[in-house]
Write a protein that holds these residues in place. Structure first.
Motif, PDB file in Angstrom:
ATOM      1  N   ALA A  18       0.796  -1.164   0.066  1.00  0.00           N
ATOM      2  CA  ALA A  18       0.074  -0.153   0.081  1.00  0.00           C
ATOM      3  C   ALA A  18       0.954   1.237   0.096  1.00  0.00           C
ATOM      4  CB  ALA A  18      -0.882  -0.012   1.290  1.00  0.00           C
ATOM      5  N   ALA A  19       1.925   1.222   0.824  1.00  0.00           N
ATOM      6  CA  ALA A  19       2.725   2.467   0.767  1.00  0.00           C
ATOM      7  C   ALA A  19       3.552   2.612  -0.341  1.00  0.00           C
ATOM      8  CB  ALA A  19       3.689   2.225   1.988  1.00  0.00           C
ATOM      9  N   LEU A  20       3.989   1.458  -0.991  1.00  0.00           N
ATOM     10  CA  LEU A  20       4.630   1.470  -2.558  1.00  0.00           C
ATOM     11  C   LEU A  20       3.653   2.183  -3.437  1.00  0.00           C
ATOM     12  CD1 LEU A  20       6.749  -1.595  -3.179  1.00  0.00           C
ATOM     13  CD2 LEU A  20       7.434   0.732  -2.930  1.00  0.00           C
ATOM     14  N   VAL A  21       2.570   1.903  -3.475  1.00  0.00           N
ATOM     15  CA  VAL A  21       1.666   2.314  -4.473  1.00  0.00           C
ATOM     16  C   VAL A  21       1.237   3.867  -4.179  1.00  0.00           C
ATOM     17  CG1 VAL A  21      -0.967   2.367  -5.214  1.00  0.00           C
ATOM     18  CG2 VAL A  21       0.293   0.261  -5.030  1.00  0.00           C
ATOM     19  N   VAL A  22       1.406   4.195  -2.978  1.00  0.00           N
ATOM     20  CA  VAL A  22       1.190   5.621  -2.723  1.00  0.00           C
ATOM     21  C   VAL A  22       2.530   6.333  -3.165  1.00  0.00           C
ATOM     22  CG1 VAL A  22       1.208   7.335  -0.751  1.00  0.00           C
ATOM     23  CG2 VAL A  22      -0.268   5.506  -0.582  1.00  0.00           C
ATOM     24  N   PHE A  75      -5.705   0.801  -8.618  1.00  0.00           N
ATOM     25  CA  PHE A  75      -5.409  -0.323  -7.454  1.00  0.00           C
ATOM     26  C   PHE A  75      -5.934  -0.017  -6.503  1.00  0.00           C
ATOM     27  CE2 PHE A  75      -2.776  -1.998  -4.191  1.00  0.00           C
ATOM     28  CZ  PHE A  75      -3.230  -3.574  -4.493  1.00  0.00           C
ATOM     29  N   ARG A  76      -6.985  -0.917  -5.664  1.00  0.00           N
ATOM     30  CA  ARG A  76      -7.715  -0.595  -4.774  1.00  0.00           C
ATOM     31  C   ARG A  76      -7.307  -1.389  -3.248  1.00  0.00           C
ATOM     32  NH1 ARG A  76      -7.878   3.267  -6.882  1.00  0.00           N
ATOM     33  NH2 ARG A  76      -9.807   4.351  -7.670  1.00  0.00           N
ATOM     34  N   GLY A  77      -6.334  -2.631  -3.693  1.00  0.00           N
ATOM     35  CA  GLY A  77      -6.093  -3.302  -2.447  1.00  0.00           C
ATOM     36  C   GLY A  77      -7.031  -4.268  -2.271  1.00  0.00           C
ATOM     37  N   ALA A  78      -8.043  -4.847  -3.038  1.00  0.00           N
ATOM     38  CA  ALA A  78      -8.927  -5.965  -2.840  1.00  0.00           C
ATOM     39  C   ALA A  78      -8.065  -7.301  -2.954  1.00  0.00           C
ATOM     40  CB  ALA A  78     -10.089  -5.985  -3.889  1.00  0.00           C
TER      41      ALA A  78
END
Length: 236
Positions: A18-22, A75-78
């Motif tokens: 999640a942090a990488l995607v941010v 990308f929503r992390g589902a």
């Protein structure tokens, strides 16, 4: 510290998905490098499950990563980041395959009757050992890779995801957009085909196993004769 220096000092390898995607969404180049490094092994295996040509596999991986970058906002992390990226790569590989070949009759492949009897999963991971054991493992890996390459793509993709990559049945089904029962059927059949292929390769190679020729043969022969010196009549 400036924003640029903060980015340089950031340990991207320590960040979760999640942090990488941010960070990627914020335009941080090294964050996307870390995403690719984190997913390269799985991506290669899932694409290798569909395609055979090494150059084409790398090309598909590159195209998939370009699409990942373009779609990163969606990308929503589902699912995990690796699963999301793998699905994009598989779609890209399938599209590439369909441009080259007619659609494979998957039903016929799935209905190929498995032989009766239990099937043992092939061991692809081995513990660390001595150098000789490492050489033996490398040769075993090459043998397995050649055998896996003979599998039909529908079976090969399931085998690589389940037995090599270690994905669960459910994750494999999600990645390939098939039912969990289909995953189990294809994995069972893939293992049987591999066992048959490996058996044939082993039988063909039996005549050349445990070679003891050339210098090794001469060295032992000479050593034994030296130890028997004086036990033979002269000039015999």
């Amino acid at each position: 510290m400036s924003e640029a220096n903060t980015r340089l000092a950031r340990d991207y390898a320590a960040l979760d998905d999640a942090a990488l995607v941010v960070c990627v969404r914020a335009g941080e180049r090294e964050a996307f490098r870390q995403v690719m490094q984190r997913c390269n092994q799985r991506l290669y295996r899932v694409v290798r499950g569909v395609l055979d040509d090494e150059a084409e596999i790398e090309d598909v991986m590159q195209e998939a990563y370009l699409k990942v970058f373009e779609k990163i906002e969606t990308f929503r992390g589902a699912s995990s980041l690796a699963t999301w990226i793998s699905r994009i790569a598989i779609n890209e590989a399938i599209q590439r395959l369909r441009r080259r070949h007619p659609t494979v009759d998957i039903d016929n492949l799935d209905n190929a009757a498995p032989d009766a009897g239990s099937v043992v999963s092939l061991p692809l991971r081995a513990a660390d050992g001595d150098p000789a054991a490492a050489v033996a493992r490398d040769e075993l890996h090459r043998l397995l890779e050649r055998a896996v390459a003979t599998l039909p793509p529908t079976f090969r993709s399931v085998f690589l995801l389940r037995d090599v990559e270690g994905c669960s049945t459910e994750e494999t089904a999600e990645l390939l957009a098939i039912r969990s029962e289909t995953v189990k059927t294809r994995l069972h059949r893939a293992r049987q085909l591999l066992q048959s292929e490996l058996r044939e390769r082993a039988e063909a190679a039996l005549g050349g196993t445990f070679p003891f020729l050339g210098r090794r043969c001469s060295r032992v022969t000479d050593a034994v004769l030296a130890r028997l010196d004086g036990h033979f009549p002269a000039n015999t």
